[in-house]
Structures are given as structure tokens and as C-alpha cells.
Design an enzyme around this catalytic site. Sequence first.
Site, PDB file in Angstrom:
ATOM      1  N   ASP A  54       0.835  -1.197   0.000  1.00 24.38           N
ATOM      2  CA  ASP A  54       0.000   0.000   0.000  1.00 24.38           C
ATOM      3  C   ASP A  54       0.866   1.241   0.000  1.00 24.38           C
ATOM      4  O   ASP A  54       1.944   1.272   0.598  1.00 24.38           O
ATOM      5  CB  ASP A  54      -0.907   0.017   1.235  1.00 24.38           C
ATOM      6  CG  ASP A  54      -0.123   0.166   2.535  1.00 24.38           C
ATOM      7  OD1 ASP A  54       0.053   1.306   3.014  1.00 24.38           O
ATOM      8  OD2 ASP A  54       0.360  -0.866   3.053  1.00 24.38           O
ATOM      9  N   SER A  55       0.410   2.277  -0.713  1.00 21.51           N
ATOM     10  CA  SER A  55       1.073   3.576  -0.755  1.00 21.51           C
ATOM     11  C   SER A  55       2.538   3.415  -1.168  1.00 21.51           C
ATOM     12  O   SER A  55       2.824   2.943  -2.267  1.00 21.51           O
ATOM     13  CB  SER A  55       0.930   4.280   0.593  1.00 21.51           C
ATOM     14  OG  SER A  55       1.272   5.636   0.501  1.00 21.51           O
ATOM     15  N   ALA A  56       3.510   3.770  -0.304  1.00 22.02           N
ATOM     16  CA  ALA A  56       4.910   3.530  -0.637  1.00 22.02           C
ATOM     17  C   ALA A  56       5.168   2.048  -0.859  1.00 22.02           C
ATOM     18  O   ALA A  56       6.004   1.663  -1.682  1.00 22.02           O
ATOM     19  CB  ALA A  56       5.809   4.068   0.470  1.00 22.02           C
TER      20      ALA A  56
END
Length: 326
Positions: free
Chosen positions: A165-167
Site C-alpha cells: 500500500d502507498s509507498a
Amino acid sequence: MNDELNVDIRPEYPVSWQAAALNGVLRGTMKPMSTILLRNTAGMAVASRLMCLGERVPGILPKHVSIVADRSGPCPGEWVRGGDDLDEGKAVLYFHGGAYFVCSPATHRPITWRLSMTARRPVFSLDYRQGPVHSLAESLSDALDAYRCLLDRGYRPADIILAGDSAGGHLTLATLLSLRDRDLPLPAAAVCLSPWTDLSTTRRRVRGWMDPMLPAGRVDWLARRWTDGLDCRDPLVSPVYGDFTGLPPLMIVTGSTELLRDEGRRVALSARRNGVPVTYEEWNRMPHVFAILADVLPEARLLFRHISRFLGAVGARSATSGVEAA
């Protein structure tokens, strides 16, 4: 079977009162705090300490969930099992988010135990090296080492799923591109939740006011910090600029109002042009990485049913390919 995987989905569930309330809380707390803290190394250190304090608060996990720390491989992490009747011959390799400087496997257990239960296999959540001490290249090196470690332990590539998720979504895509470019065997599929895919000079202010959680200027500042001295359009730095030819099926999930929506969508469109089946889901008014809020958000719990459908389609595709090959 590609038709089942190559779809755009915009769930039409009515926005729950929990989501509406949470968006308001995030807009009044998380967003202004990030705006204040993410301006220098000292502010990042404060944000990191605050997150560490949160990790020490014991989380409430269901009795059927088990967490086992693993320090035996080249990279530390933890094995998360969302039940007893899992297929131990298969695994999910998970990369947590946190803008490459905060969070850990512990903070993302609301995702990893549900992902284990959904995928019917254990999840190895990697505790990869992060900034500001470590570079993007070192984070990627840890991810590749963790994948090789799973192979060395006897997991077949077809029995491994990458997710993040995200990074961690950024790291998932960079890992896939790096594996392919090194002619290493690829996993069966990958799931990216609100992936951060563009660390170039692209400005996100057009959507900045809509996002209840992420301040556009601070995300841009972090991107400049992590890419100092690098080619921002290198696909391993900004996967949105990658050639995705030959990658396994992808699932990309975003929220309709979140800052990173457009770059997630760009990856989906680019990968499809390169022949990769992509399930792209855009959830109405959901905040960044809303899956982590599944303890309180009904939409987040529903998302795992959608992930289950995607993984089921991936499994059916693999079975069909196996029959055709035979």
C-alpha cells in the site's frame, strides 16, 4: 479469463456514516499535522516517534490470527496468519506503506491478517529499510532479497502474490519491474492499494483540496527528498513511467478523492497497453489506503471480498493456462 481480470470497477455502495465521519476527522487532524511536520528532518523524526508510540498500543486481533516474528532471513519481518486452515505452500509478500519513513509490519496488521484470510495463505510482512537513513535502492534491495528468500524456502513463483500500500505499492511495482528486468521468475499477481507511483516533478495540487488526508505540497516535498540525485523518470524511482510488458495480473485500488488516484489510474492504463490484465477499482470518497481502517469502515471490509474475487480469477487463469500447456 483476461476479461474477468481486465476490468474497471467503481463500487456503487452508498458512503457509510463511518466513512463520512472519518474523512472529517482526517481532514481536521492528519492533514494539518502532516502539513506542519513534513518540512524538515526534525519534523519527520517527530512524526516517526508518534507512529512508534502508536505501535506500542496493543492491537486487538481476533483469536484465530497469529503473528510470528521472523529474523532468520536476509530481511526481518513477521508471518501473519489469518486462520488455521491456510495453504502453507503458498504465500503473500507484503510491503507496508508509510511514505518510506514511518510505519512497520505492526501498524499494518489490520490489512495483513485480513489479506491472509482472503488469500487463504500466510502473509510475510517485510520490515524493509526506510529513509531518511536508507535509500529507495536499499528498500528495493530488501524487497528482492525477501522474494528470493521465499523461493529458497521452496515457494514456487506461481504460489507467491506481492502486495503493498502507498509507498509499499510503489515498492511492489518496482520489485516486479526489477524481477522482470533481471530475468527472474515472476509471482502470480500483485495487489496495489493506493500506490504512490510518481516521484517526479509532477504536481498534485489539482486534487490536493479533495484529499481528506494527504497534503499535496508535503507529498511533493517527500518525493523530492527521496529522489535527490536520481533520475525521477527511472521506472524503479517512478514506476508510472515503466514498461509493464510481461508482468503478472495487477489489482490497483484507489479512492475517488485521494491525491494519488490519478497516478494509480495511469499505471493501470499503461499496463493494459503493455498487455497486462489489470483490475482497477476506484472507491467513492474513500481515503488513502482505506483498507487499513477495516476495523471501523464497512467499505474496507467489503474491499477484501473484491480482492478475493481478483485472486480467484487469477487462480482460474493459472489453472486454465496449465491445462492448455499440458
